[in-house]
Design a protein around this motif. Structure first.
Motif: not given
Length: 511
Positions: A98-124
């Motif tokens: 088990r892994t617990f990751t806690d990310l405060p907002y000040e540590r987040i530099q960028n938010v990136k979106f990916d949409q692989p081919f297996y998520f295209r049909f339901n827009d996830l």
């Protein structure tokens, strides 16, 4: 417990699950790892493993492996939970470990979106949280709706705005919702990008109609020289020589086949490329099968690099990079790196316009550059080129006799010419706001970064450089280090003083 599809888009402490379709993502990751593992297993099975495993049990083995992958994917989905709170984003994952990751907002530099081919049909989407000072992207969650992914991004950006001491005008600019289209890339542009970024296939491709004649000529010359070579080296060594030549010819054919995938890769990566600006953010959307969205704040851009190699220069194209923080990172693929925003194969005018959009009033292509000293050329010549040429000449004379003088002379001429061009291209310039660096060999690259982004200045001098009043300058930025060798001290000293004044007295924010 809710899913992002069901939950209200507000921050809370309630743990959420991914969409059940995220099982496809975990399954795909396991299949990809299995393919990498199969590269080692299949040869072992062909050589001797088939004797240990009866072929009639092979389908059952594959079925068991598939069932194991499916069960593992379902368990990973079940044990993956996350929450978006007022202070940051927390993730719990792992089945046995088990892994617990806690990310405060000040540590987040960028938010990136990916949409692989297996998520295209339901827009996830897959949301990747890129953290400053990390050697890897520390957190991502796959299988959330587009609306929820945008909510996560807006939450992170809103937290950044609240934490930063910005003016009212900057705040209004950063909250603007209208997107301004800056650049689009056509299929023709992407084909040019694929061509210019894999140059070896062009040379090999132009020689393709002549491979039969070339290989015939090579083998005729080898047969003519074989008696002399056997007298010098022996029959066994000559046999190895033939094997080596055949290996080179096979390698050339394989290189052609592999390099031709470059154009296809360029289209897959950058199809539908759009670069837009929303307030102080630059947003890149691209991808044929896997759609990607990468955003970068204008204030985080450390350096703009206009890269133009020899073929880019011939076609009048430039690869433009905007780079931000890379502290603690390895060197990932530039096309997939979230800390770099690439605009592929733009024209020179487009490159200059886009660079000015980020760094206003920059003049990278219009400055009078201070060249580095000619001693750089002589140093490379005396320390590397001449010793290697002498060594190659000795070997060539021993094998080929008098005719062995030609290859070392050709190599010497090429190395001297390229080193001279490299010295001629290298230069540095500055104005009241920016530092400019020019480098290259046949092509020319232009680097532009504000004085305010410099975190550290390095000055190095050897004993001989000190006598000639020369220095090697290094400017350390959050995006990396920019080095300029053999700069005249009379030029370097005032520039260093200006940079230190900018950093120490004005104390600008480099992020």
């Amino acid at each position: 417990m809710t899913t992002p599809t069901e939950s209200v888009q507000t921050t809370s402490t309630q743990w959420q699950r991914l969409s059940p379709w995220s099982v496809l993502h975990f399954l795909f990751l396991q299949l990809r790892q299995s393919v990498s593992f199969a590269i080692y297993v299949i040869p072992a099975y062909v050589v001797g493993g088939h004797k240990l495993i009866d072929s009639e049990y092979f389908p059952l083995l594959l079925l068991a492996m598939g069932a194991g992958w499916a069960i593992s994917s379902v368990l990973k989905y079940y044990f993956f939970q996350f929450t978006v709170t007022d202070k940051g984003i927390a993730i719990r994952s792992g089945v046995l470990d088990r892994t617990f990751t806690d990310l405060p907002y000040e540590r987040i530099q960028n938010v990136k979106f990916d949409q692989p081919f297996y998520f295209r049909f339901n827009d996830l989407r897959i949301v990747t949280l890129d953290t400053a000072g990390s050697a890897k992207q520390e957190a991502h969650f796959a299988g959330v709706t587009s609306a929820y992914a945008q909510f996560v991004k807006e939450t992170v950006m809103r937290a950044h705005r609240q934490q930063s001491a910005t003016t009212t005008e900057e705040s209004l600019s950063s909250t603007a919702t209208d997107e301004q289209l800056l650049n689009e890339r056509s299929i023709r542009d992407l084909i040019l990008h694929g061509i210019t970024n894999n140059r070896v296939w062009i040379v090999l491709g132009t020689l393709a109609p002549f491979y039969e004649q070339i290989s015939g000529f090579i083998f005729r010359q080898m047969n003519a020289l074989r008696p002399q070579a056997e007298a010098w080296l022996g029959e066994q060594v000559v046999a190895l020589w033939y094997v080596g030549v055949m290996s080179v010819l096979i390698a050339i054919v394989l290189l052609i086949l592999m390099a031709l995938f470059s154009i296809g890769g360029s289209v897959l990566m950058f199809y539908g490329y759009r670069l837009t600006r929303q307030g102080d953010k630059y947003i890149r959307n691209s991808g044929l099968l896997n759609r990607q969205e990468v955003s970068m704040k204008r204030t985080r851009v450390q350096i703009a690099r206009q890269q133009q190699d020899w073929l880019d220069r011939l076609l009048g194209r430039v690869n433009l990079y905007f780079e931000q923080n890379v502290t603690g990172r390895t060197n990932p693929n530039e096309l997939k790196a979230t800390h770099k925003l690439l605009v592929p194969s733009v024209t020179v005018a487009e490159s200059d316009e886009l660079t000015s959009n980020v760094f206003s009033a920059q003049q990278a292509r219009h400055m009078n550059f201070e060249p580095i000293h000619i001693r750089f050329f002589w140093r490379q010549l005396m320390l590397w080129i001449l010793p290697l040429t002498v060594l190659a000449s000795i070997v060539s004379f021993k094998v080929l006799g008098v005719t062995g003088a030609l290859p070392p002379l050709l190599i010497l001429s090429a190395m001297v010419t390229l080193t001279y061009l490299r010295w001629q291209r290298w230069g540095i310039a500055s104005d009241a706001t920016y530092i400019y660096v020019r480098k290259g060999i046949i092509g020319i690259d232009y680097w532009c970064f504000p004085l305010a982004k410099v975190q550290q200045v390095e000055v190095r001098q050897s004993l001989f450089m000190r006598r000639r009043r020369l220095s090697t300058l290094g400017f350390v930025l959050a995006s990396g280090r920019v080095k300029i060798p053999f700069v005249a001290t009379d030029f370097a000293s005032p520039l260093i003083e200006r940079v230190l004044y900018e950093v120490e007295v004005k104390k600008p924010g480099w992020m």
